[in-house]
Write a protein that holds these residues in place. Structure first.
Motif, PDB file in Angstrom:
ATOM      1  N   LEU A 181      29.234  80.683  28.067  1.00 39.62           N
ATOM      2  CA  LEU A 181      29.477  79.436  28.785  1.00 39.62           C
ATOM      3  C   LEU A 181      30.477  79.697  29.903  1.00 39.62           C
ATOM      4  N   LEU A 182      30.035  79.514  31.151  1.00 38.41           N
ATOM      5  CA  LEU A 182      30.923  79.620  32.307  1.00 38.41           C
ATOM      6  C   LEU A 182      31.575  78.263  32.525  1.00 38.41           C
ATOM      7  N   VAL A 183      32.900  78.238  32.558  1.00 35.20           N
ATOM      8  CA  VAL A 183      33.644  76.976  32.549  1.00 35.20           C
ATOM      9  C   VAL A 183      34.485  76.824  33.814  1.00 35.20           C
ATOM     10  N   GLY A 184      34.276  75.734  34.544  1.00 36.99           N
ATOM     11  CA  GLY A 184      35.100  75.429  35.702  1.00 36.99           C
ATOM     12  C   GLY A 184      36.487  74.983  35.287  1.00 36.99           C
ATOM     13  N   ASP A 185      37.457  75.123  36.189  1.00 32.91           N
ATOM     14  CA  ASP A 185      38.852  74.839  35.848  1.00 32.91           C
ATOM     15  C   ASP A 185      39.072  73.423  35.307  1.00 32.91           C
ATOM     16  N   ARG A 186      38.424  72.456  35.912  1.00 37.67           N
ATOM     17  CA  ARG A 186      38.684  71.074  35.489  1.00 37.67           C
ATOM     18  C   ARG A 186      38.090  70.756  34.119  1.00 37.67           C
ATOM     19  N   TYR A 187      37.264  71.666  33.578  1.00 42.17           N
ATOM     20  CA  TYR A 187      36.623  71.412  32.285  1.00 42.17           C
ATOM     21  C   TYR A 187      37.163  72.310  31.170  1.00 42.17           C
ATOM     22  N   ILE A 188      38.178  73.101  31.468  1.00 41.55           N
ATOM     23  CA  ILE A 188      38.727  74.004  30.453  1.00 41.55           C
ATOM     24  C   ILE A 188      39.321  73.224  29.286  1.00 41.55           C
ATOM     25  N   ASP A 189      40.085  72.169  29.566  1.00 40.47           N
ATOM     26  CA  ASP A 189      40.670  71.369  28.481  1.00 40.47           C
ATOM     27  C   ASP A 189      39.583  70.748  27.612  1.00 40.47           C
ATOM     28  N   LEU A 190      38.522  70.257  28.245  1.00 42.62           N
ATOM     29  CA  LEU A 190      37.428  69.639  27.512  1.00 42.62           C
ATOM     30  C   LEU A 190      36.781  70.667  26.579  1.00 42.62           C
ATOM     31  N   VAL A 191      36.473  71.843  27.110  1.00 49.52           N
ATOM     32  CA  VAL A 191      35.828  72.883  26.306  1.00 49.52           C
ATOM     33  C   VAL A 191      36.757  73.348  25.180  1.00 49.52           C
ATOM     34  N   THR A 192      38.053  73.399  25.457  1.00 56.38           N
ATOM     35  CA  THR A 192      39.013  73.777  24.414  1.00 56.38           C
ATOM     36  C   THR A 192      38.966  72.789  23.253  1.00 56.38           C
ATOM     37  N   ARG A 193      38.812  71.496  23.578  1.00 53.76           N
ATOM     38  CA  ARG A 193      38.765  70.470  22.528  1.00 53.76           C
ATOM     39  C   ARG A 193      37.527  70.605  21.646  1.00 53.76           C
ATOM     40  N   ILE A 194      36.400  70.986  22.228  1.00 54.56           N
ATOM     41  CA  ILE A 194      35.160  71.002  21.461  1.00 54.56           C
ATOM     42  C   ILE A 194      34.761  72.405  20.995  1.00 54.56           C
ATOM     43  N   HIS A 195      35.554  73.404  21.358  1.00 54.15           N
ATOM     44  CA  HIS A 195      35.150  74.784  21.116  1.00 54.15           C
ATOM     45  C   HIS A 195      34.868  75.076  19.641  1.00 54.15           C
ATOM     46  N   ALA A 196      35.645  74.493  18.761  1.00 53.53           N
ATOM     47  CA  ALA A 196      35.450  74.747  17.328  1.00 53.53           C
ATOM     48  C   ALA A 196      34.103  74.235  16.840  1.00 53.53           C
ATOM     49  N   LYS A 197      33.511  73.288  17.572  1.00 49.00           N
ATOM     50  CA  LYS A 197      32.214  72.725  17.185  1.00 49.00           C
ATOM     51  C   LYS A 197      31.040  73.454  17.825  1.00 49.00           C
ATOM     52  N   LEU A 198      31.338  74.430  18.680  1.00 52.70           N
ATOM     53  CA  LEU A 198      30.283  75.171  19.351  1.00 52.70           C
ATOM     54  C   LEU A 198      29.913  76.406  18.539  1.00 52.70           C
ATOM     55  N   ASP A 199      28.649  76.773  18.579  1.00 49.53           N
ATOM     56  CA  ASP A 199      28.132  77.873  17.762  1.00 49.53           C
ATOM     57  C   ASP A 199      28.181  79.203  18.511  1.00 49.53           C
ATOM     58  N   ASN A 200      29.167  80.007  18.223  1.00 46.76           N
ATOM     59  CA  ASN A 200      29.219  81.398  18.714  1.00 46.76           C
ATOM     60  C   ASN A 200      29.016  81.516  20.225  1.00 46.76           C
ATOM     61  N   VAL A 201      29.766  80.729  20.966  1.00 53.34           N
ATOM     62  CA  VAL A 201      29.685  80.770  22.425  1.00 53.34           C
ATOM     63  C   VAL A 201      30.924  81.464  22.976  1.00 53.34           C
ATOM     64  N   ARG A 202      30.713  82.432  23.865  1.00 56.18           N
ATOM     65  CA  ARG A 202      31.843  83.076  24.530  1.00 56.18           C
ATOM     66  C   ARG A 202      32.090  82.350  25.854  1.00 56.18           C
ATOM     67  N   CYS A 203      33.312  81.913  26.079  1.00 58.23           N
ATOM     68  CA  CYS A 203      33.650  81.145  27.271  1.00 58.23           C
ATOM     69  C   CYS A 203      34.306  82.040  28.318  1.00 58.23           C
ATOM     70  N   ILE A 204      33.864  81.883  29.555  1.00 59.27           N
ATOM     71  CA  ILE A 204      34.384  82.630  30.700  1.00 59.27           C
ATOM     72  C   ILE A 204      34.759  81.638  31.786  1.00 59.27           C
ATOM     73  N   ALA A 205      35.951  81.804  32.364  1.00 59.49           N
ATOM     74  CA  ALA A 205      36.390  80.907  33.433  1.00 59.49           C
ATOM     75  C   ALA A 205      35.685  81.278  34.738  1.00 59.49           C
TER      76      ALA A 205
END
Length: 516
Positions: free
Chosen positions: A102-126
């Motif tokens: 999952l490629l994550v834009g700066d303004r969505y990093i906080d959002l992805v951090t909140r839901i990350h535990a509910k995501l299935d084996n996704v590696r996040c890249i800024a």
């Protein structure tokens, strides 16, 4: 055909042609192809294998464009995520797609951090500057060598997994294949050959089919693409003049904002030749105002389509937007201006009734279509709209006139049934928006013991204008049949819409239930 050829083939012909602009970043075909090749190496280095899914949650950028083509080069499936989606919807889309990166834009990093535990084996890249919590895409690109390989893909391999806008209860994952995009792009634009093709301003989000097809058709045909992160009327107007924009696509709400902006009258439109619009029904008052306000040489194009059909199905061209001639000709042009035009060469359109019988010209029914670029299907669910012999139900109501022009009458699911009479909200909304004090309107059916449903209108007044419910109802009295007239009118500050301007009627229905 692998869609990475949309940039690699033109790039081999005119490598030094400037083709992509985002802010201060300006890329030639050669530079874009190099960026894509390095990014393909990055994706493979992250462990992605052919047909794996890479997702993006960000606004438009040059890296967004490069990420799509790098995914294609590596044979991956690209998942552009709606950044306006709710957290639960994002979880649903990412997990049901089985996204690996999952490629994550700066303004969505906080959002992805909140839901990350509910995501299935996704590696996040800024994809932007990041906050230190995840690797940065630009750092990975800087260390990568160009990938010299191009994946051999099957025509039916999924190139883009695009979730619908969410006007229904849950988004549906539309699987668009390499064949679908190849059929759409190569049939509608010529390949770049070094001749001048102009400059296209992209402001539709890349998670929408209009944005995705723009990043394909323009780069294939050699039309320089100016990318806006998000639409903003003043910025749009500035770019039109600064970059000498010749072509653009906007949705009806954007058109109105552009016309209302104080800088409109000061903008240099001398370069503009083509302004397309679509994504939602265009109020007749807005397009007539646009025709009068823009220079006469600007050709307007109305495009109607669906995600499931890889974009446009019908086109109402520039000649149909030129309101001139004898009184009879002007009347005909104004009538056709309410249409969505004629089918493209690779599209067949019919109208059917509830008994699946084809209807004659002028009769309202469901629009069904047949084209070689219908989606592969929905991810993880059955396509209930598929019909025999290659036809597909659109869920849209409309009719076709004697000359083959198609007219839109609203969504089938939005049909109001009052006392056994079918009422299309779009017809009532057109009348309401012709009232001089009304800016926008949306019509829904509300439950009624006596009639089954009655008509309710939500109305947004123009700034500085006043009108009462009685005034609006009296206006409708001479323009609509009695059973179609709104029995309830509620004034509202703004209508709920998605990013492309489609009215979210489910939110109006929810509002009704909350008030009940």
């Amino acid at each position: 055909m692998n869609t990475v050829n949309f940039i690699s083939i033109p790039g081999s012909i005119v490598p030094d042609q400037e083709i992509l602009v985002f802010g201060d970043t300006r890329l030639t075909y050669a530079e874009l192809n190099d960026l894509v090749a390095r990014l393909s190496t990055v994706f493979k280095g992250l462990g992605l294998k052919q047909r794996d899914v890479v997702a993006v949650l960000d606004t438009n950028s040059h890296l967004y464009v490069a990420s799509y083509y790098a995914a294609a080069k590596a044979g991956l499936t690209f998942l552009p995520l709606n950044y306006r989606a709710k957290e639960a919807e994002l979880e649903y889309m990412i997990n049901t797609a089985s996204a690996k990166v999952l490629l994550v834009g700066d303004r969505y990093i906080d959002l992805v951090t909140r839901i990350h535990a509910k995501l299935d084996n996704v590696r996040c890249i800024a994809i932007g500057q990041g906050d230190g919590s995840m690797a940065r895409l630009t750092d990975l690109i800087a260390k990568a060598t160009p990938d010299e390989d191009e994946a051999e893909v099957e025509d039916e391999d999924v190139s883009v997994l695009m979730y619908t806008s969410g006007t229904t209860s849950l988004p549906k994952g539309v699987m668009l294949s390499f064949r679908d995009f190849t059929a759409y792009v190569t049939a509608n634009v010529e390949m770049a050959d070094g001749t001048e093709r102009g400059t296209f301003l992209v402001c539709a989000p890349f998670y929408h089919i209009a944005g995705t097809t723009a990043l394909m058709t323009n780069l294939w045909t050699g039309r320089k693409m100016i990318v806006m992160p998000q639409f903003e009327p003043r910025g749009w107007l500035e770019l039109v003049g600064k970059e000498k924009v010749t072509h653009a696509f906007i949705v009806p709400t954007m058109m109105k904002q552009v016309l209302d902006d104080a800088n409109f009258a000061r903008t240099d439109f001398s370069s503009m030749t083509n302004l397309a619009y679509g994504g939602a029904p265009m109020p007749i008052a807005v397009i007539r105002r646009a025709i009068e306000a823009f220079p006469a040489k600007v050709g307007f194009v109305n495009a109607y389509g669906q995600t499931e059909t890889t974009s446009s199905l019908t086109i109402l061209g520039p000649d149909d937007h030129r309101i001139s001639g004898t009184p009879a000709e002007v009347e005909l042009k104004l009538r056709r201006l309410n249409s969505i035009g004629k089918p493209l060469p690779d599209v067949e359109i019919r109208v059917r009734d509830d008994d699946d019988k084809f209807l004659a010209a002028g009769q309202v029914g469901e629009i069904i279509i047949r084209t070689p670029r219908i989606m592969k299907g929905y991810a993880g669910r059955k396509d209930d709209a598929a019909l025999p012999d290659g036809w597909r139900a659109t869920g849209d109501l409309g009719w076709v006139d004697e000359e083959g022009y198609v007219f839109f009458a609203g969504r089938k699911d939005d049909m109001i049934i009052r006392g056994g009479e079918n009422i299309a909200p779009a017809e009532i909304e057109t009348v309401l928006m012709s009232h001089p004090a009304v800016d926008e309107a949306a019509v829904i059916g509300t439950p009624s013991v006596e009639w089954g449903q009655t008509v309710k209108a939500y109305v947004v007044l123009r700034p500085g204008q006043t009108a009462s419910a009685k005034d609006i109802q009296e206006f409708c009295r001479t323009r609509l049949a009695s059973f179609k007239r709104p029995e309830q009118i509620e004034f509202i500050d703004a209508l709920p819409k998605n990013a492309l301007g489609k009215i979210l009627r489910k939110e109006l229905h929810a509002r009704e239930q909350a008030d009940a």
